[in-house]
Design a protein around this motif. Structure first.
Motif, PDB file in Angstrom:
ATOM      1  N   UNK A 273     -34.546  16.816  18.899  1.00  0.00           N
ATOM      2  CA  UNK A 273     -34.614  17.513  17.625  1.00  0.00           C
ATOM      3  C   UNK A 273     -33.509  18.568  17.560  1.00  0.00           C
ATOM      4  N   UNK A 274     -33.228  19.095  16.376  1.00  0.00           N
ATOM      5  CA  UNK A 274     -32.224  20.158  16.280  1.00  0.00           C
ATOM      6  C   UNK A 274     -32.526  21.321  17.218  1.00  0.00           C
ATOM      7  N   UNK A 275     -31.465  21.986  17.665  1.00  0.00           N
ATOM      8  CA  UNK A 275     -31.582  23.054  18.657  1.00  0.00           C
ATOM      9  C   UNK A 275     -32.594  24.123  18.246  1.00  0.00           C
ATOM     10  N   UNK A 276     -32.649  24.439  16.954  1.00  0.00           N
ATOM     11  CA  UNK A 276     -33.533  25.500  16.495  1.00  0.00           C
ATOM     12  C   UNK A 276     -35.003  25.217  16.683  1.00  0.00           C
ATOM     13  N   UNK A 277     -35.367  23.962  16.953  1.00  0.00           N
ATOM     14  CA  UNK A 277     -36.776  23.594  17.092  1.00  0.00           C
ATOM     15  C   UNK A 277     -37.246  23.578  18.541  1.00  0.00           C
ATOM     16  N   UNK A 278     -36.334  23.799  19.479  1.00  0.00           N
ATOM     17  CA  UNK A 278     -36.701  23.697  20.896  1.00  0.00           C
ATOM     18  C   UNK A 278     -37.762  24.720  21.300  1.00  0.00           C
ATOM     19  N   UNK A 279     -37.612  25.951  20.796  1.00  0.00           N
ATOM     20  CA  UNK A 279     -38.580  26.990  21.176  1.00  0.00           C
ATOM     21  C   UNK A 279     -39.971  26.643  20.679  1.00  0.00           C
ATOM     22  N   UNK A 280     -40.059  26.199  19.417  1.00  0.00           N
ATOM     23  CA  UNK A 280     -41.346  25.802  18.858  1.00  0.00           C
ATOM     24  C   UNK A 280     -41.931  24.634  19.649  1.00  0.00           C
ATOM     25  N   UNK A 281     -41.084  23.683  19.956  1.00  0.00           N
ATOM     26  CA  UNK A 281     -41.539  22.507  20.717  1.00  0.00           C
ATOM     27  C   UNK A 281     -42.073  22.911  22.088  1.00  0.00           C
ATOM     28  N   UNK A 282     -41.385  23.836  22.737  1.00  0.00           N
ATOM     29  CA  UNK A 282     -41.816  24.281  24.072  1.00  0.00           C
ATOM     30  C   UNK A 282     -43.146  25.029  24.013  1.00  0.00           C
ATOM     31  N   UNK A 283     -43.301  25.893  22.999  1.00  0.00           N
ATOM     32  CA  UNK A 283     -44.554  26.650  22.874  1.00  0.00           C
ATOM     33  C   UNK A 283     -45.707  25.706  22.582  1.00  0.00           C
ATOM     34  N   UNK A 284     -45.481  24.749  21.673  1.00  0.00           N
ATOM     35  CA  UNK A 284     -46.524  23.766  21.354  1.00  0.00           C
ATOM     36  C   UNK A 284     -46.912  22.987  22.602  1.00  0.00           C
ATOM     37  N   UNK A 285     -45.950  22.621  23.407  1.00  0.00           N
ATOM     38  CA  UNK A 285     -46.218  21.879  24.641  1.00  0.00           C
ATOM     39  C   UNK A 285     -47.053  22.706  25.609  1.00  0.00           C
ATOM     40  N   UNK A 286     -46.700  23.980  25.763  1.00  0.00           N
ATOM     41  CA  UNK A 286     -47.445  24.858  26.676  1.00  0.00           C
ATOM     42  C   UNK A 286     -48.887  25.028  26.221  1.00  0.00           C
ATOM     43  N   UNK A 287     -49.104  25.214  24.926  1.00  0.00           N
ATOM     44  CA  UNK A 287     -50.476  25.373  24.412  1.00  0.00           C
ATOM     45  C   UNK A 287     -51.263  24.084  24.601  1.00  0.00           C
TER      46      UNK A 287
END
Length: 615
Positions: A273-287
């Protein structure tokens, strides 16, 4: 392009044109006898030029006559054709003149003779017949006459190709519109190497082909929806629906659920996904994995909030991972937490990657630009749309570095890509001592010429010929006159979501090394703006001291611009120019005659007159 102000850009001073004309046997001219001398020698005034001529019949002083130039060496020999009141341009006298040329006294031919009389241009039978034929093929006779006048007063070869090029330069659609028309015509053409290269070059040269601006406007609306609250967020979402960026029946909840599912799918499929979505993706994965402490730490680093807020955000996000699904109210709470998380870490471009396919997003953006200023958009919707377009039309360099809207590198690249020096470079390449030199680079003109040699489809051929004529017209207008160099060109830019053109004429001397002398020059700019209409700026530079005159019909422009004058002065000082004055003139006010003359002659080429005129 058809306004009098812009046509003046390409016109000569009518009162002095005869100075640039060369008299040849057979030409017919209108002149006044100033003084008589013995042996039928007279001083004759033709336009502003006085000359000594040998007359073939005795005439009266202070009278006007029609003369035909006769062959002979030494003095100019003039034969009287008609005289007296006939110089008033009466149809009878004009018909008699046409008879001298063996031409029918039609309405169009009589009008053509009047044109040559008014402009004080010498004419012969061949030229009159050519002019009559060429003018019969164009839509605007006045623009065609302007092209003729330019040819005859600038020493341009009297050919149909030159006429068509100059006519197109002043009458046909702007350079950018012709480039856009050709680019569209090239879309179905896939079996031409020249066509493919030209399509790519045009796409690079046009102002992002409106694509960047259109997508940027939608990206901004998506950011407003995600990052703002209340009415603004709701209005931005409604605009995204209205222009087709998202399905019209999508609610905010459905849209957020779709975005959440896209992130989940990208995790499972390993999709990038675009670079700007990596943080959201990582947080969603952790939760999702139950690593709430790591998720809390990441949220806290991204969102300057209290730990309690981070805990509440994580708790709400957890509702989206309940199995079986949580209650509807809890899911909605989770989606709003997801929206909050997205709003703090994601830009509009990344949002578009989640909610729409690129082609749909791009088309929606184009529809959005077309809707700017439409009456059905009012209130907050119109305000947000205007804001989105304003944000989108700012180029990245302006946002990042505060650089000027027009910078020299962009202008140089655009002009170089047009190929206005194509023939010169080709000539240099063909010289014997230039063998082995790098080939001429691909430009719009070189590729259009190659494409026309391939006998393309009619639509492509027509668009190519119009653009070729436009470029050739600018080349003919950009000539040297003695030591004076002149350049006329149009430069595109986006303003208010619309593509506009800045027509510019630069004139001045070259330095010893052949470069433009920026210390002594004159630059004229023409813009046609949506609210100010015709705007002309006359900038003159003497020893790096600059004076500026602005011509516009809006009397309030001076007051509006006063606050910007100190900024202009400061910016010029930064590049070692001194601003001496800025004057605003409104055509038609107290000095109406003078102002009207300035507007009509403003862009007239100032002839270099350091040599004697050949008679």
């Amino acid at each position: 392009m058809e306004t009098g102000a812009l046509q003046g850009l390409f016109n000569q001073k009518t009162t002095q044109q005869i100075k640039t004309a060369e008299f040849r046997p057979g030409q017919i001219i209108n002149g006044k006898i100033i003084k008589l001398y013995p042996e039928q020698v007279a001083e004759v005034q033709i336009g502003n030029q006085k000359m000594i001529a040998q007359l073939e019949a005795p005439l009266s002083a202070n009278e006007r006559y029609w003369f035909q130039v006769q062959p002979g060496e030494g003095k100019v020999r003039l034969k009287v054709i008609s005289s007296g009141a006939e110089d008033k341009g009466q149809p009878g006298s004009l018909a008699k003149m046409l008879g001298e040329f063996s031409m029918q006294p039609t309405k169009e031919n009589i009008e053509l003779v009047r044109f040559f009389i008014k402009e004080q241009l010498p004419v012969n039978r061949e030229l009159l017949k050519l002019a009559s034929e060429w003018l019969s093929m164009v839509d605007s006779r006045s623009a065609g006459q302007d092209a003729l006048k330019t040819i005859l007063t600038r020493g341009i070869p009297v050919t149909q190709a030159a006429f068509e090029a100059l006519y197109t330069a002043t009458k046909e659609p702007s350079l950018v519109l012709l480039m856009e028309k050709l680019e569209k015509a090239l879309v179905p053409l896939s079996d031409s190497a020249a066509g493919t290269s030209l399509k790519k070059l045009l796409n690079e040269m046009l102002p992002a082909n409106k694509t960047t601006a259109s997508e940027g406007a939608l990206n901004h609306l998506a950011s407003v929806w995600l990052k703002r609250d209340g009415k603004e967020s709701h209005a931005a979402l409604e605009l995204l629906k209205q222009f087709g960026a998202i399905p019209p029946k999508s609610s905010e909840s459905l849209l957020l659920q779709h975005m959440f599912d896209r992130i989940q799918h990208s995790r499972a499929a390993g999709e990038v996904l675009p670079e700007g979505l990596n943080s959201v993706k990582n947080i969603v994965t952790l939760v999702d994995n139950g690593d709430l402490a790591a998720a809390r730490q990441m949220i806290t680093s991204l969102i300057p909030a209290k730990t309690q807020s981070a805990n509440e955000l994580i708790e709400s996000l957890s509702f989206l991972f309940y199995r079986p699904p949580a209650k509807e109210a809890d899911i909605q709470q989770g989606l709003q937490a997801f929206k909050q998380l997205m709003s703090t870490t994601v830009d509009g471009e990344s949002i578009s990657a989640l909610i729409s396919v690129k082609e749909t997003w791009r088309q929606a953006g184009m529809d959005l630009l077309k809707a700017v200023g439409q009456p059905h958009l009012t209130g907050l919707h119109a305000q947000l749309l205007s804001e989105a377009v304003g944000k989108a039309e700012q180029p990245a360099p302006l946002q990042e570095t505060g650089a000027a809207f027009f910078n020299d590198s962009k202008i140089k690249k655009f002009l170089s890509s047009l190929g206005l020096s194509y023939e010169h470079h080709l000539g240099e390449l063909l010289k014997d001592d230039e063998i082995g030199k790098a080939p001429v680079s691909e430009t719009v003109k070189s590729l259009v010429l190659r494409l026309l040699n391939e006998n393309p489809p009619p639509a492509v051929k027509e668009a190519s010929e119009l653009l070729l004529n436009k470029l050739t017209g600018f080349q003919l207008l950009s000539q040297e006159a003695g030591p004076i160099q002149q350049l006329v060109v149009q430069i595109p830019f986006v303003l208010g979501g619309k593509t506009n053109e800045l027509t510019m004429q630069w004139s001045g001397k070259k330095t010893e090394d052949g470069k433009i002398d920026a210390d002594f020059c004159r630059v004229l700019f023409y813009l046609k703006l949506e609210h100010l209409n015709d705007l002309i700026v006359d900038m003159q530079v003497q020893n790096r001291v600059m004076s500026v005159q602005v011509f516009n019909e809006n009397p309030a422009l001076k007051k509006m611009a006063e606050q910007l004058t100190p900024v202009l002065k400061s910016k010029l000082a930064n590049i070692k120019y001194q601003l001496s004055s800025v004057h605003f003139q409104v055509p038609g006010q107290s000095q109406s005659g003078r102002n009207q003359r300035v507007l009509s002659d403003l862009y007239s080429q100032k002839e270099y007159s350091g040599v004697d005129i050949k008679i």
